[in-house]
Design a protein around this motif. Structure first.
Motif, PDB file in Angstrom:
ATOM      1  N   ARG A 146       0.841  -1.204   0.000  1.00 57.87           N
ATOM      2  CA  ARG A 146       0.000   0.000   0.000  1.00 57.87           C
ATOM      3  C   ARG A 146       0.877   1.255   0.000  1.00 57.87           C
ATOM      4  N   THR A 147       0.231   2.424  -0.027  1.00 59.99           N
ATOM      5  CA  THR A 147       0.942   3.694  -0.070  1.00 59.99           C
ATOM      6  C   THR A 147       0.826   4.408   1.270  1.00 59.99           C
ATOM      7  N   GLY A 149       1.571   7.950   3.320  1.00 58.55           N
ATOM      8  CA  GLY A 149       1.809   9.375   3.172  1.00 58.55           C
ATOM      9  C   GLY A 149       2.336   9.952   4.474  1.00 58.55           C
ATOM     10  N   GLN A 165       8.281   0.971   5.276  1.00 59.63           N
ATOM     11  CA  GLN A 165       8.744   0.435   4.006  1.00 59.63           C
ATOM     12  C   GLN A 165       9.442  -0.906   4.217  1.00 59.63           C
ATOM     13  N   MET A 170       5.913  -0.786   1.712  1.00 59.72           N
ATOM     14  CA  MET A 170       5.013   0.288   1.318  1.00 59.72           C
ATOM     15  C   MET A 170       5.728   1.305   0.423  1.00 59.72           C
ATOM     16  N   ARG A 171       5.016   1.810  -0.546  1.00 57.93           N
ATOM     17  CA  ARG A 171       5.460   2.984  -1.299  1.00 57.93           C
ATOM     18  C   ARG A 171       5.235   4.190  -0.397  1.00 57.93           C
ATOM     19  N   VAL A 172       6.210   5.108  -0.340  1.00 60.17           N
ATOM     20  CA  VAL A 172       6.121   6.214   0.603  1.00 60.17           C
ATOM     21  C   VAL A 172       6.140   7.546  -0.132  1.00 60.17           C
ATOM     22  N   LEU A 173       5.095   8.336   0.107  1.00 55.32           N
ATOM     23  CA  LEU A 173       5.027   9.719  -0.357  1.00 55.32           C
ATOM     24  C   LEU A 173       5.248  10.624   0.838  1.00 55.32           C
ATOM     25  N   GLN A 187       9.214   9.701  -1.619  1.00 52.20           N
ATOM     26  CA  GLN A 187       9.032  10.496  -2.839  1.00 52.20           C
ATOM     27  C   GLN A 187       8.334  11.801  -2.476  1.00 52.20           C
ATOM     28  N   GLU A 197      -3.594   9.941  -2.839  1.00 52.32           N
ATOM     29  CA  GLU A 197      -3.027   8.648  -3.203  1.00 52.32           C
ATOM     30  C   GLU A 197      -2.699   7.736  -2.030  1.00 52.32           C
ATOM     31  N   ALA A 198      -2.553   8.271  -0.831  1.00 53.13           N
ATOM     32  CA  ALA A 198      -2.088   7.461   0.301  1.00 53.13           C
ATOM     33  C   ALA A 198      -3.216   6.661   0.937  1.00 53.13           C
ATOM     34  N   ASP A 199      -2.912   5.417   1.272  1.00 49.25           N
ATOM     35  CA  ASP A 199      -3.853   4.571   2.024  1.00 49.25           C
ATOM     36  C   ASP A 199      -3.737   4.835   3.523  1.00 49.25           C
TER      37      ASP A 199
END
Length: 336
Positions: A146-147, A149, A165, A170-173, A187, A197-199
């Motif tokens: 998941r993302t 934020g 992560q 996890m993808r991290v914004l 990012q 976009e973040a979960d």
């Protein structure tokens, strides 16, 4: 109350310290604890203090009542408890402890993210009232892939990003006006994109004029449907009415709040009533280990300043040279 010896600096702590820290301080200083941390009591108590260790919000005019004060150390990270500009005008060094409770906060965020994602707070309540039949009501979702934020990419925000992560891929914004992430894990994005976009969104920004109510109705209207929100930073980052509305209309799945505006949170506050909220009383940074670490490090920083040594984290370095000149003069007076 016994009067302190003139040769021993008098240190006022707004709240009790860990016993190990008190023992360290008392080897060379007198420790004073006020009856309470009300603004009026702190103004009265600081008058003959040489140093101040801060665990409660100070009144804006506290330094007008502190003619002898030579050090002000935050027992923790957040500087909104201290009128730093006023301290700087008064020539008083201010220090804080940006890393002392970092691990405790990181572990709180990781734990709470898992709890909210799996709806465990609601499962536990339903199990108590409905029994075994409640087991299929809240399946929750997995964090893997998941993302995340991160709003505020300082030391704690970056540590949370690295932990989430590593644990869940996890993808991290991230969003921070002074973005810095040498690891490359985060990012950098605009805040609206992060919300869209973040979960899982976790707040680690300080309380400033620019960040107060940064989570408002407009921003929550643009949040990814079904996202969860965690706030272990400062209560005034969120508009409470907008948060409750987003939970009621289902746009926001759940939220965990460890900080509030005001604190303590009144018993009749509407936040207490919402089943999708998981609330804790400002304890994210307060593990057994971090409690001792913050107290001991606050005392160590206080003693450094009183000895004329630069603290490890000096918030207002522009006054240090003039402080040293004044400190040397005071030292000479004491030895005459």
């Amino acid at each position: 109350m016994p009067q302190p010896s003139p040769s021993r600096p008098r240190v006022l702590a707004t709240s009790a310290l860990h016993p190990d820290a008190e023992a360290l301080l008392k080897t060379s200083c007198e420790l004073v604890l006020p009856a309470d941390s009300s603004a009026e009591n702190l103004r009265r108590s600081v008058g003959d203090a040489d140093a101040l260790i801060v665990r409660a919000k100070l009144p804006d005019d506290i330094f007008d009542h502190a003619p002898k004060l030579r050090a002000c150390v935050r027992h923790g990270v957040g500087l909104d408890f201290i009128p730093v500009e006023a301290a700087t005008r008064a020539g008083i060094p201010v220090a804080n402890l940006p890393a002392a409770n970092r691990q405790a906060v990181v572990e709180y965020i990781v734990a709470v993210a898992g709890l909210l994602a799996r709806d465990l707070h609601r499962v536990a309540q339903a199990f108590r009232t409905e029994g075994w039949s409640s087991r299929t009501r809240f399946p929750g979702f997995e964090l893997r892939g998941r993302t995340l934020g991160v709003v505020g990419c300082g030391g704690i925000g970056r540590a949370v990003a690295a932990a989430m992560q590593a644990a869940f891929g996890m993808r991290v914004l991230g969003h921070d006006p002074d973005f810095f992430d040498p690891s490359g894990i985060i990012q950098p994005v605009a805040l609206d994109r992060l919300f869209a976009e973040a979960d899982v969104i976790t707040l680690h920004a300080p309380s400033t004029a620019q960040t107060r109510r940064i989570v408002d109705a407009r921003r929550l209207a643009g949040i990814k449907p079904g996202a969860i929100l965690i706030n272990a930073a400062r209560g005034d980052l969120i508009d409470d009415a907008a948060l409750l509305d987003a939970l009621d209309n289902g746009r926001l799945r759940a939220a965990a709040l460890d900080v509030f505006e005001p604190e303590p949170l009144p018993a009749d506050h509407p936040l207490h009533q919402h089943p999708a909220l998981f609330l804790t009383p400002h304890i994210a940074g307060g593990s057994e280990e971090s409690g001792r670490r913050m107290s001991v490090e606050a005392v160590e920083e206080t003693l450094r300043i009183l000895r004329g040594e630069r603290p490890l984290t000096l918030v207002n370095p522009e006054i240090w040279d003039s402080y040293l000149r004044r400190h040397e003069g005071l030292a000479q007076q004491r030895t005459r």
